[in-house]
Design an enzyme around this catalytic site. Structure first.
Site, PDB file in Angstrom:
ATOM      1  N   LYS A 193      19.746 -23.441 -15.196  1.00  0.00           N
ATOM      2  CA  LYS A 193      19.280 -22.969 -16.253  1.00  0.00           C
ATOM      3  C   LYS A 193      17.868 -22.456 -16.129  1.00  0.00           C
ATOM      4  O   LYS A 193      17.147 -23.304 -15.963  1.00  0.00           O
ATOM      5  CB  LYS A 193      19.447 -24.422 -17.372  1.00  0.00           C
ATOM      6  N   LEU A 246      23.064 -23.516 -26.827  1.00  0.00           N
ATOM      7  CA  LEU A 246      24.146 -24.246 -26.173  1.00  0.00           C
ATOM      8  C   LEU A 246      23.762 -25.821 -26.644  1.00  0.00           C
ATOM      9  O   LEU A 246      22.777 -26.148 -26.968  1.00  0.00           O
ATOM     10  CB  LEU A 246      24.065 -24.319 -24.634  1.00  0.00           C
ATOM     11  N   TYR A 281       3.915   1.519  -1.198  1.00  0.00           N
ATOM     12  CA  TYR A 281       4.636   1.458  -2.679  1.00  0.00           C
ATOM     13  C   TYR A 281       3.542   2.267  -3.466  1.00  0.00           C
ATOM     14  O   TYR A 281       3.908   3.188  -4.402  1.00  0.00           O
ATOM     15  CB  TYR A 281       4.911   0.281  -3.173  1.00  0.00           C
ATOM     16  N   SER A 340       0.723  -1.113   0.028  1.00  0.00           N
ATOM     17  CA  SER A 340       0.169  -0.064  -0.117  1.00  0.00           C
ATOM     18  C   SER A 340       0.797   1.250   0.106  1.00  0.00           C
ATOM     19  O   SER A 340       0.450   2.417  -0.596  1.00  0.00           O
ATOM     20  CB  SER A 340      -0.953   0.078   1.170  1.00  0.00           C
ATOM     21  N   LYS A 371      20.553 -31.227 -19.032  1.00  0.00           N
ATOM     22  CA  LYS A 371      19.220 -31.171 -19.431  1.00  0.00           C
ATOM     23  C   LYS A 371      18.710 -32.294 -18.214  1.00  0.00           C
ATOM     24  O   LYS A 371      18.953 -33.407 -18.307  1.00  0.00           O
ATOM     25  CB  LYS A 371      18.638 -31.428 -20.705  1.00  0.00           C
ATOM     26  N   CYS A 388     -21.508 -45.783 -24.227  1.00  0.00           N
ATOM     27  CA  CYS A 388     -21.079 -44.546 -23.956  1.00  0.00           C
ATOM     28  C   CYS A 388     -21.586 -43.962 -22.576  1.00  0.00           C
ATOM     29  O   CYS A 388     -22.798 -44.146 -22.449  1.00  0.00           O
ATOM     30  CB  CYS A 388     -21.680 -43.595 -25.120  1.00  0.00           C
TER      31      CYS A 388
END
Length: 667
Positions: A112, A82, A35, A33, A307, A401
């Site tokens: 990463k 990379l 800010y 508040s 990774k 169904c």
């Protein structure tokens, strides 16, 4: 006026300090508040006294006027990717190559970040331009959107000319908040923070980007001339001193074993981070050694990205539910004890079909292994029979169904069970959802929940009923205020003007995709001509195979469908092709009359944008490579189509060559 100038400077200092504490240090010293109060005070001063507004004002973070599009801009130096390592063996081979070339080496290990690579240019210390990576050579100018990210300094602490690179990302708390808001508004959720970050940075209205609360980590600098740095670690320290945000979870290690220890640590601790990571970046730390090693065409020789393997977790299979798609396919879905996978909580996962359930011996009550394919789509990998409880239940697909009770069939050559009842409620609802989707009629604001409400209230029973909706129909629905109703009715009205290919795709004719819809719309121009076409005529058209031809004719011969088309006509829904016929275009001879195939991933435009542009130049874009193909445009990771083109001696362009030819035409 001097007092006002002094107050503006004071507000700049306070807002920049509080912003840094909140967004960078994650340790705010004042409440939100306070800010907001100071920010609004500064906004008011700048509105009343525009002479006090500066390019580095904290009010820039709020966002500005919407743009029509993003300009394409060449990078001063390419943004290379990379090379990848997936296991210890890959890393040790990388280390061996390094040592054979330059001897002893120290490595810098960095997280990463799973986000979007960006390049930031500063002139005399001021942030002047921000680009996406694009294809590495050319990116999109998203400067105004990047200015809304508080972790990016609008003014450096030194008046340097420099270009830095980093990763823009969405913190997990921002991602959760965004998806909660989307769910409340019945909008499609983002699959993960990376997609959310990418979508946010490509908003044409920077005010929307500002609301998404993105952040950034800077990881490199382009030119070390003004830096007293001899290593990557020293360069990052210098960036910190200049006011940039770097990731502090980095480490210098003396050998490959140190790299492996760092990887082991963050593999186990990645979920404790407030943002997503998808691997570890390993770089030779010494800058002179980096220069000595140099680059390949695609990547630096002195760095590699490890990774993470797809994360697998164990949870309990509580039940199996069935969903019915718009074409009647019955898909089993695993209902799971909620578990966190790759940063998000998963309670449902695909089981694909009955054969997979039996082949993997998956039973209700089992402990099962779950992962996210590509870190996005949850799926059940296998069961763990040794943990199976005595009351585990073998699953059998129903014979009828679950939505309409009609008998299910398995068509020869298919693994899926299918409901063939054209009046099945589940199929009709899914068909309605498809009809309003972006590539079909693109009716913004008609989300899944609203369509379900409309169907259950019997306000819509088929796609034509959408164009008969009124304000009185919509206002009583959940979460539908006057403004939302007005916007939705305007979107429905606008959809009436769509071209014929949008309608054809939206009707959901089996086997008829976006491309084939475009081909038929261009060929026959009106729905009335299509209603008289025969299967024999259709199979003669390039890109229309036997299955599509049979399906289209069968669909359009149905009397109920013809009544539906008339119902759409009665509400003045357009039934005419509005595009330019390829045969009528006098395009550039480089493209006109040529048959062109697009393959692989494009970075500077979507495949759809490329296809439309080629068509505007008189080219014919097809999906398969044959001896009649003139050119293949090959993007990243182009596969079998590129191989076939090479074997046939067909001319091949890279994406950049294609873009260069476009630019030549436009200049």
């Amino acid at each position: 006026m001097a007092d006002l100038s002094s107050r503006v400077n004071e507000l700049h200092d306070l807002l920049n300090q509080y912003s840094y504490e909140y967004y960078v240090e994650d340790n705010p010293s004042v409440p939100d508040s306070e800010y907001d109060k100071l920010l609004h005070e500064l906004i008011k001063i700048e509105e009343e006294h525009p002479e006090f507004k500066t390019v580095d004002s904290p009010t820039v973070r709020v966002g500005g006027e919407a743009q029509a599009s993003f300009n394409k801009v060449n990078h001063d130096t390419p943004m290379l990717s990379l090379g990848n390592a997936f296991n210890e063996d890959d890393l040790r081979k990388f280390d061996q190559r390094i040592r054979e070339q330059i001897g002893n080496v120290e490595y810098m290990c960095e997280l990463k970040i799973d986000g979007l690579a960006v390049s930031l240019k500063y002139v005399d210390g001021y942030f002047v331009q921000g680009l996406t990576r694009g294809d590495g050579t050319t990116g999109e100018d998203i400067t105004e959107n990047l200015k809304t990210i508080h972790a990016i300094p609008l003014k450096m602490k030194e008046p340097l000319n420099v270009e830095v690179r980093g990763e823009a990302y969405m913190p997990r708390r921002s991602f959760l908040r965004l998806n909660e808001e989307k769910e409340k508004n019945d909008e499609q959720l983002f699959a993960n923070p990376r997609n959310a970050a990418a979508g946010s940075l490509r908003q044409l209205d920077s005010k929307l980007t500002a609301k998404r609360k993105l952040s950034v980590f800077i990881y490199s600098v382009n030119d070390f001339t003004d830096f007293n740095a001899r290593s990557q670690s020293e360069a990052l320290d210098e960036l910190d001193k200049l006011g940039f945000t770097t990731n502090k979870n980095r480490a210098r290690v003396s050998d490959i074993d140190g790299v492996l220890e760092y990887i082991e640590k963050w593999t186990s601790q990645r979920e404790s981070l407030p943002y997503d990571i998808d691997g570890i970046v390993i770089k030779v730390n010494d800058l002179d050694q980096q220069d000595e090693m140099g680059f390949t065409q695609k990547s630096p020789r002195w760095a590699i990205a490890y990774k993470f393997p797809a994360e697998e977790v164990v949870t309990k299979l509580l039940d199996i539910e069935l969903s019915i798609g718009r074409t009647g396919v019955v898909t089993p879905t695993a209902i799971l004890e909620p578990v966190k996978v790759a940063g998000t909580t998963v309670s449902r996962a695909s089981l694909h079909n009955e054969d997979l359930i039996h082949d993997r011996d998956i039973r209700i009550g089992d402990s099962v292994v779950v992962k996210k394919a590509g870190d996005i789509i949850p799926e059940v990998v296998r069961s763990i029979p040794e943990r199976r409880p005595e009351d585990a239940v073998t699953y059998h697909m129903p014979t009828h169904c679950p939505s309409c009770g009609h008998e299910l069939v398995r068509i020869e050559g298919e693994v899926a069970l299918r409901c063939i009842n054209p009046k099945c409620q589940a199929q009709l609802v899914e068909g309605l959802i498809h009809f309003v989707s972006r590539q079909a009629m693109n009716i913004d604001g008609l989300g899944t929940k609203i369509i379900q409400q409309l169907y259950q209230s019997e306000l819509i029973k088929d796609v034509a009923d959408i164009f008969y909706l009124t304000e009185e129909d919509l206002l009583p629905l959940d979460r539908m205020g006057q403004k939302k109703v007005d916007n939705l009715l305007a979107a429905i009205q606008q959809a009436k003007d769509n071209s014929l290919e949008n309608l054809l795709f939206g009707l959901g004719i089996r086997h008829l995709g976006v491309k084939a819809s475009q081909v038929l719309a261009e060929k026959y121009e009106t729905i009335d001509r299509l209603l008289t076409v025969t299967e024999a005529e259709l199979v003669e058209i390039h890109d229309i195979g036997d299955k599509v031809a049979q399906s289209v004719v069968t669909y359009l011969e149905n009397e109920d469908i013809r009544a539906l088309i008339q119902k759409l006509k009665d509400k003045h829904v357009n039934m005419i092709y509005k595009g330019i016929k390829t045969s009528d275009i006098e395009g550039h001879p480089e493209f006109s009359g040529k048959t062109i195939v697009l393959t692989g991933k494009l970075h500077q435009m979507t495949r759809n944008e490329a296809s439309k542009w080629l068509a505007s130049q008189g080219a014919k874009v097809t999906s398969s490579v044959t001896k009649n193909t003139d050119v293949v445009i090959a993007g990243e990771d182009a596969g079998s189509k590129l191989t076939k083109a090479q074997s046939l001696g067909i001319e091949i362009w890279t994406e950049q060559q294609f873009v260069d030819k476009q630019n030549e035409l436009n200049s």
